[in-house]
Design a protein around this motif. Structure first.
Motif, PDB file in Angstrom:
ATOM      1  N   LEU A 115       4.458  -4.152   5.596  1.00 35.81           N
ATOM      2  CA  LEU A 115       5.674  -3.732   6.294  1.00 35.81           C
ATOM      3  C   LEU A 115       5.387  -2.579   7.250  1.00 35.81           C
ATOM      4  CD1 LEU A 115       8.336  -3.810   3.422  1.00 35.81           C
ATOM      5  CD2 LEU A 115       8.205  -5.330   5.407  1.00 35.81           C
ATOM      6  N   PRO A 116       6.065  -2.557   8.387  1.00 36.72           N
ATOM      7  CA  PRO A 116       5.899  -1.435   9.317  1.00 36.72           C
ATOM      8  C   PRO A 116       6.620  -0.205   8.781  1.00 36.72           C
ATOM      9  CG  PRO A 116       7.610  -2.911  10.108  1.00 36.72           C
ATOM     10  CD  PRO A 116       7.053  -3.529   8.860  1.00 36.72           C
ATOM     11  N   PRO A 117       6.276   0.992   9.280  1.00 39.25           N
ATOM     12  CA  PRO A 117       6.968   2.206   8.818  1.00 39.25           C
ATOM     13  C   PRO A 117       8.444   2.210   9.205  1.00 39.25           C
ATOM     14  CG  PRO A 117       5.256   2.733  10.464  1.00 39.25           C
ATOM     15  CD  PRO A 117       5.186   1.272  10.231  1.00 39.25           C
ATOM     16  N   SER A 118       8.764   1.564  10.301  1.00 40.98           N
ATOM     17  CA  SER A 118      10.182   1.473  10.683  1.00 40.98           C
ATOM     18  C   SER A 118      10.812   0.312   9.917  1.00 40.98           C
ATOM     19  CB  SER A 118      10.278   1.229  12.187  1.00 40.98           C
ATOM     20  OG  SER A 118       9.555   0.057  12.515  1.00 40.98           O
ATOM     21  N   PRO A 119      12.155   0.278   9.828  1.00 42.07           N
ATOM     22  CA  PRO A 119      12.803  -0.818   9.116  1.00 42.07           C
ATOM     23  C   PRO A 119      12.343  -2.180   9.643  1.00 42.07           C
ATOM     24  CG  PRO A 119      14.384   0.888   9.596  1.00 42.07           C
ATOM     25  CD  PRO A 119      13.120   1.283  10.286  1.00 42.07           C
TER      26      PRO A 119
END
Lengths: 228, 331
Positions: A115-119
């Motif tokens: 998963l990316p750090p942003s939502p």
């Protein structure tokens, strides 16, 4: 279908279309807490299924693991969805043992790492779910049809990906995945186990629903519940 | 369920406290669930670490001591240990000569030990793994998780432990462990099912006059059910089943282990051993060494397993080497 709000889109950094509601830290945590509650409610059922063809500890092992996960989440409040799932995974690996600890633990760790750090958008979350399945298959070596959790996870992931490709948001994709996981779970009943302790029974494993596929169906059902 | 426990949840911790109280020669880390030798080996040597679900005592903690294991990692009842335990044990006992993990072939054990081995390797600990898979009740094919590790584990730990104690390098210690496993076959018969404390009832229902043939050590049902028969007939069938999968010929020597599953009196195990010896003699196989008793148990399950390990002079010499552990002692 999904009804997004700017809050859910993650401080204005997320996607703008209502269908593309993002998986952020609160939603990821809500999912894990719902899954922990479902494991608590279904503990006996999971253990009974496991007694029939395994060694009768699937419910109690997952219960021990998710109890520890809740304690970690209470103490840590991870910053993003990836950290929520990553901590969930490492805690399951540390606390469960057996086959379900490494398998579910590795799945959540792989999801968290993907998963990316942003939502995460639904498409990004589909990628994380795929990474989770890949981790399970790499560690356990099970293929579809072996009467394992892979038989619920594989159709669930395919349904999730199809729904996202068709423009669905998180809720729609998760709902489709949950239904596919439950179909896959029920379809394990006539199968003969080829992995895990159930495989020792040979043909005697036929006629019993796989406990791992059952807990995986809970995983996708609770995802649908918290995103819907 | 009638058991001498305080609560199902505290079985492992309470038992480890007892091990610590009974055996000052062991160091028991109760919170981390690791048993090591209280006194470290004087010179650097390959360290043997094993572990598995609890409920199989004296396996593995009862085999920690000079001449055998350096550490044991007990998991919950019938549940493999977690990687943290194995990593903690490996760190504690590695002297720089490397660590041999002795792992019984069960899906959970294999995965947890594999994750631990990866973590240990990342820390610079040299790790090798010997997988024990001696149970002929399971067909080793793509249709199963492979053969289970049972009685041969004791022989692997004893013989590899003896070689490690002499200062042999990791590759050689691993090789002898693999050799013992390859030379071993086992088969078990249960008269009753085991009762896991947390489950509170037997793992399967077995009528008074029936036995479970080809049973595992985790309460899972066996290959098939049969009527109970005299020990002579049962022992002969078990010997023949093991031999059918072995490359033993008339004139060969074996180490024979008649192992109790936890709920069978030693008196009966000796009856079985006598019948096993008689049947082996009919096949022309010589028992070079023997071991009778409860070594790889399944809680309170009644029944026995037979392990036959094809022996040669080298293996016998290591088998005879001194050992000082709670469950196996020879000076």
């Amino acid at each position: 279908m999904d009804h997004d709000t700017p809050d859910h889109a993650g401080a204005g950094t997320g996607p703008s279309t209502p269908e593309a509601r993002a998986l952020d830290a609160p939603l990821a945590e809500a999912w894990i807490r719902a899954l922990a509650a479902a494991v608590d409610v279904h503990q006996r059922e999971l253990t009974d299924l496991d007694s029939a063809i395994g060694d009768g500890d699937h419910g109690s092992n997952l219960h021990r693991g998710f109890t520890a996960v809740l304690a970690v989440l209470d103490a840590l409040q991870p910053a993003d969805a990836g950290a929520v799932l990553g901590r969930t995974g490492s805690t399951l690996i540390s606390k469960v043992g057996g086959a379900s600890g490494p398998l579910y633990g590795s799945a959540f760790r792989a999801m968290g790492a993907a998963l990316p750090p942003s939502p995460a958008t639904p498409a990004e979350f589909a990628g994380a779910l795929a990474a989770g399945l890949a981790a399970v298959r790499r560690l356990g070596g099970a293929a579809p049809g072996d009467k394992t959790l892979v038989d619920a996870y594989t159709p669930a992931l395919a349904a999730f990906e199809r729904a996202v490709a068709g423009g669905a948001g998180l809720a729609g994709a998760a709902s489709a995945a949950a239904e596919a996981a439950e179909r896959g779970m029920r379809a394990t009943t006539p199968l003969q186990a080829r992995k895990g302790r159930a495989s020792y029974l040979g043909p005697r494993s036929i006629g019993h629903q796989d406990p791992g596929a059952t807990s995986t169906a809970l995983l996708f059902r609770t995802l649908a519940d918290v995103t819907g | 369920m009638k058991k001498l426990i305080n609560s199902p949840e505290s079985v492992l911790a309470d038992a480890l406290a007892g091990v610590a109280a009974a055996h000052p020669e062991l160091a028991v880390d109760v919170p981390n669930r690791v048993i090591t030798r209280a006194v470290r080996p004087a010179a650097p040597k390959v360290a043997l670490v094993s572990g598995g679900g609890s409920g199989h005592e004296p396996l593995h903690g009862g085999f920690v001591g000079p001449g055998m294991l350096d550490a044991a990692c007990p998991g919950e009842v019938f549940t493999s240990p977690v990687p943290d335990q194995v990593l903690t044990a490996a760190r504690a006992v590695d002297s720089g000569a490397g660590v041999l993990l002795v792992v019984k072939n069960y899906t959970g054990d294999v995965m947890n030990f594999r994750l631990a081995a990866e973590l240990a390797a990342e820390e610079g600990i040299e790790v090798r793994t010997v997988l024990v898979d001696d149970d002929v009740a399971v067909r080793d094919s793509t249709w199963t998780a492979g053969r289970r590790g049972t009685g041969a584990t004791v022989l692997v730990e004893k013989i590899a432990g003896a070689l490690a104690e002499r200062g042999a390098p990791l590759a050689e210690v691993a090789a002898v462990g693999e050799r013992v496993n390859a030379a071993s076959r086992s088969f078990a018969v249960a008269l009753t099912a085991a009762t896991v404390p947390a489950a509170g009832k037997p793992g399967f229902d077995l009528p008074e006059d029936e036995i479970e043939v080809g049973v595992g050590i985790h309460g899972e049902p066996g290959r098939r059910r049969e009527k109970l028969r005299p020990a002579r007939e049962l022992a002969a069938e078990v010997v023949d089943t093991v031999l059918a999968d072995h490359d033993l010929a008339a004139g060969d020597e074996v180490i024979a282990l008649v192992n109790g599953l936890g709920g069978t009196p030693l008196l009966e195990l000796y009856i079985v051993f006598g019948e096993v010896a008689a049947r082996l003699a009919e096949h022309g196989v010589t028992i070079a060494r023997s071991l009778v008793g409860n070594f790889v148990t399944s809680l309170d399950m009644a029944g026995f397993s037979l392990t036959l390990t094809k022996a040669d002079a080298g293996l016998l010499e290591l088998w005879d080497a001194p050992v000082a552990t709670p469950a196996l002692h020879r000076s």
